[in-house]
Design a protein around this motif. Structure first.
Motif, mmCIF file in Angstrom:
data_model
loop_
_atom_site.group_PDB
_atom_site.id
_atom_site.type_symbol
_atom_site.label_atom_id
_atom_site.label_comp_id
_atom_site.label_asym_id
_atom_site.label_seq_id
_atom_site.Cartn_x
_atom_site.Cartn_y
_atom_site.Cartn_z
ATOM 1 N N TYR A 266 -12.967 12.655 -2.370
ATOM 2 C CA TYR A 266 -13.619 11.751 -3.327
ATOM 3 C C TYR A 266 -14.532 12.518 -4.278
ATOM 4 O O TYR A 266 -14.437 12.376 -5.501
ATOM 5 C CB TYR A 266 -14.419 10.686 -2.576
ATOM 6 C CG TYR A 266 -15.259 9.818 -3.489
ATOM 7 C CD1 TYR A 266 -14.681 8.782 -4.229
ATOM 8 C CD2 TYR A 266 -16.629 10.045 -3.635
ATOM 9 C CE1 TYR A 266 -15.441 7.992 -5.069
ATOM 10 C CE2 TYR A 266 -17.404 9.256 -4.473
ATOM 11 C CZ TYR A 266 -16.803 8.239 -5.192
ATOM 12 O OH TYR A 266 -17.566 7.473 -6.047
ATOM 13 N N SER A 283 -9.910 4.503 -7.384
ATOM 14 C CA SER A 283 -9.690 3.266 -6.633
ATOM 15 C C SER A 283 -9.709 3.560 -5.138
ATOM 16 O O SER A 283 -9.157 4.580 -4.688
ATOM 17 C CB SER A 283 -8.347 2.640 -7.023
ATOM 18 O OG SER A 283 -8.333 2.334 -8.408
ATOM 19 N N TRP A 284 -10.301 2.665 -4.375
ATOM 20 C CA TRP A 284 -10.410 2.865 -2.931
ATOM 21 C C TRP A 284 -9.059 2.907 -2.246
ATOM 22 O O TRP A 284 -8.860 3.623 -1.251
ATOM 23 C CB TRP A 284 -11.261 1.748 -2.315
ATOM 24 C CG TRP A 284 -10.676 0.378 -2.510
ATOM 25 C CD1 TRP A 284 -10.925 -0.486 -3.528
ATOM 26 C CD2 TRP A 284 -9.730 -0.282 -1.656
ATOM 27 N NE1 TRP A 284 -10.200 -1.641 -3.379
ATOM 28 C CE2 TRP A 284 -9.461 -1.541 -2.232
ATOM 29 C CE3 TRP A 284 -9.095 0.073 -0.468
ATOM 30 C CZ2 TRP A 284 -8.564 -2.435 -1.667
ATOM 31 C CZ3 TRP A 284 -8.200 -0.822 0.110
ATOM 32 C CH2 TRP A 284 -7.958 -2.065 -0.482
ATOM 33 N N TRP A 285 -8.088 2.145 -2.792
ATOM 34 C CA TRP A 285 -6.797 2.055 -2.117
ATOM 35 C C TRP A 285 -6.043 3.381 -2.133
ATOM 36 O O TRP A 285 -5.169 3.619 -1.264
ATOM 37 C CB TRP A 285 -5.943 0.951 -2.746
ATOM 38 C CG TRP A 285 -5.538 1.212 -4.173
ATOM 39 C CD1 TRP A 285 -6.165 0.769 -5.299
ATOM 40 C CD2 TRP A 285 -4.413 1.969 -4.612
ATOM 41 N NE1 TRP A 285 -5.505 1.211 -6.422
ATOM 42 C CE2 TRP A 285 -4.429 1.952 -6.022
ATOM 43 C CE3 TRP A 285 -3.398 2.666 -3.954
ATOM 44 C CZ2 TRP A 285 -3.471 2.595 -6.785
ATOM 45 C CZ3 TRP A 285 -2.435 3.329 -4.719
ATOM 46 C CH2 TRP A 285 -2.486 3.277 -6.113
ATOM 47 N N VAL A 286 -6.359 4.268 -3.085
ATOM 48 C CA VAL A 286 -5.689 5.576 -3.131
ATOM 49 C C VAL A 286 -6.023 6.378 -1.873
ATOM 50 O O VAL A 286 -5.145 6.988 -1.249
ATOM 51 C CB VAL A 286 -6.125 6.345 -4.391
ATOM 52 C CG1 VAL A 286 -5.542 7.762 -4.374
ATOM 53 C CG2 VAL A 286 -5.689 5.613 -5.646
ATOM 54 N N VAL A 288 -7.196 5.091 0.985
ATOM 55 C CA VAL A 288 -6.666 4.370 2.148
ATOM 56 C C VAL A 288 -5.174 4.667 2.316
ATOM 57 O O VAL A 288 -4.697 4.917 3.434
ATOM 58 C CB VAL A 288 -6.901 2.854 1.996
ATOM 59 C CG1 VAL A 288 -6.181 2.089 3.113
ATOM 60 C CG2 VAL A 288 -8.385 2.540 2.012
ATOM 61 N N ALA A 289 -4.440 4.660 1.222
ATOM 62 C CA ALA A 289 -2.999 4.946 1.284
ATOM 63 C C ALA A 289 -2.745 6.368 1.774
ATOM 64 O O ALA A 289 -1.838 6.610 2.590
ATOM 65 C CB ALA A 289 -2.367 4.735 -0.092
ATOM 66 N N ALA A 292 -3.458 6.516 5.475
ATOM 67 C CA ALA A 292 -2.419 5.793 6.212
ATOM 68 C C ALA A 292 -1.154 6.628 6.344
ATOM 69 O O ALA A 292 -0.520 6.667 7.418
ATOM 70 C CB ALA A 292 -2.111 4.473 5.515
#
Length: 321
Positions: A266, A283-286, A288-289, A292
Motif C-alpha cells: 500500500y 481501491s481496497w478490493w485490489v 483483498v483480491a 485471496a
C-alpha cells in the motif's frame, strides 16, 4: 538568420513536394514528450512571476489544434513586424495567477496576443502550470527552432520519407530524426511502461519462488508429522480433519505475511503514484483480491501435498513403533 531561412525553405519544400503535408510549424523544444522547457520571469503588478516558455513559429498553436478562449492566434505578421519583440499566447492558469487580462502591458516590446485553454504541456506526472508560447519578431538573436512539426493526411510512413527528403535537399549534412505521434507518446511514457513490466516480472518471480519454498516446507512438514497423522487416523480422524490441522499452521503464517505485505504494498504503490499529478485512486478490493489469490494458491499447494499422506494406511507409518 540562417536558421530562419532554412525553416522557410523546409516549409515551402514540404508543401511543394508532399501533397499530404498540410502545414509545417517549428519549436525550440520537443513539445509533448519532453518535460524540459525554458523558464522566464516578469515583474507583474510589483510581483515577480515565473512561468514556462516555448518559443515557436507563428502557426504552431493552430497546427496543434490548441483552443483559444480569448484574443487571437499569432500570425505571420507577428514574426515580420518589429514593434513587439515577444508576442505571447498564455494559458488560463498563467492569466489567473498573474491576475491580468489581454489589456495588460508588459512594456513596449512585449504583448499578450491570446489566451489558450489549459492543457498538459508536459507528461501526466506534472500538473498544469503557468505557461506561454512566444512568437519572436525577426531579430538577429531569434531563438533557434530545431524541432519541426508537420500536420498531414494519408500514409504517415510516406510523410516521414517526404520530410527526410525535403530536409536532405536543404542541408544533407544535418542529422534528421522523424517520429510519428504514436511513437512520440510511447517515448514519453516508456519509463512507466518499463517500470510496470519490471514490477510484473518481479512479482511473478516472487510468486514462483514462494511456491517452491512452500512446496519444500510442506513436504518436510508432512514427512516429519507422518506418525502423528497415522495416530490421528487410528483414533478416528477423517482425512478432512487431518488436512484442516495441517493447513491451520500455514494459515497463521499466511495471515502475518499478508498483513505485512499489504502494508508495504500500500505505502509503496501510494508513494509511486504520488509522483503523478493525475493518478488513479487506490481501491481496497485490489489488495483483498491479491491476498485471496495468494491464499488460494498456497492452500491448494498445501492440500495437494498433504492429501497423499492423509490417505495412507496408518499401519504403514506405525509398524516400526
Amino acid at each position: 538568420g540562417c536558421e530562419l531561412i532554412k525553416q522557410k525553405e523546409l516549409r515551402e519544400t514540404m508543401r511543394r513536394e508532399s501533397p499530404m503535408s498540410e502545414d509545417v510549424a517549428f519549436s525550440s523544444e520537443d513539445f509533448g514528450v519532453s518535460n524540459d522547457m525554458q523558464g522566464w520571469a516578469n515583474d507583474i503588478n510589483s510581483v515577480e512571476y515565473s512561468y514556462g516558455v516555448i518559443p515557436v513559429s507563428w502557426n504552431f498553436a493552430q497546427l496543434m489544434g490548441i483552443e483559444l478562449i480569448d484574443g487571437r492566434y499569432t500570425n505571420r505578421q507577428d514574426e515580420l513586424q518589429s514593434e513587439y519583440l515577444h508576442n505571447y499566447l498564455f494559458n488560463e492558469r498563467a492569466m489567473k495567477m498573474f491576475g491580468i487580462d489581454l489589456t495588460y502591458s508588459f512594456g513596449e516590446d512585449m504583448r499578450i496576443v491570446g489566451v489558450m485553454r489549459d492543457f498538459n504541456i508536459r507528461t501526466l506526472q506534472f500538473p498544469i502550470e503557468p505557461f506561454a508560447f512566444v512568437v519572436e519578431a525577426e531579430f538577429e538573436y531569434k531563438t533557434t527552432m530545431p524541432f519541426v512539426f508537420v500536420s498531414y493526411s494519408g500514409d504517415g510512413d510516406k510523410v516521414v520519407e517526404a520530410i527526410k527528403q525535403a530536409a536532405d535537399k536543404i542541408d544533407p549534412t544535418y542529422p534528421v530524426e522523424v517520429q510519428l505521434p504514436d511513437q512520440r507518446f510511447e517515448l514519453a511514457y516508456r519509463q512507466e511502461q518499463q517500470t510496470a513490466s519490471l514490477i510484473s516480472w518481479a512479482s511473478l518471480l516472487s510468486v514462483v519462488i514462494s511456491l517452491m519454498g512452500i512446496f519444500g516446507i510442506v513436504s518436510f512438514e508432512v514427512q516429519f508429522r507422518r506418525k502423528e497423522i497415522a495416530v490421528r487416523k487410528v483414533f478416528g480422524s477423517t482425512t478432512a480433519q487431518v488436512l484442516v490441522r495441517l493447513n491451520s499452521k500455514f494459515l497463521v503464517i499466511l495471515s502475518v505475511c499478508s498483513l505485512l505485505g499489504g502494508v508495504f504494498a500500500y505505502f509503496g504503490v501510494r508513494a509511486w503514484l504520488g509522483g503523478f499529478s493525475y493518478r488513479t485512486e487506490l481501491s481496497w478490493w485490489v489488495f483483498v483480491a491479491g491476498v485471496a489469490i495468494v491464499w488460494l494458491i498456497t492452500l491448494g499447494v498445501v492440500t495437494l501435498q498433504s492429501w497423499s499422506r492423509a490417505n495412507e494406511n496408518p499401519s504403514k507409518n506405525l509398524k516400526s513403533e
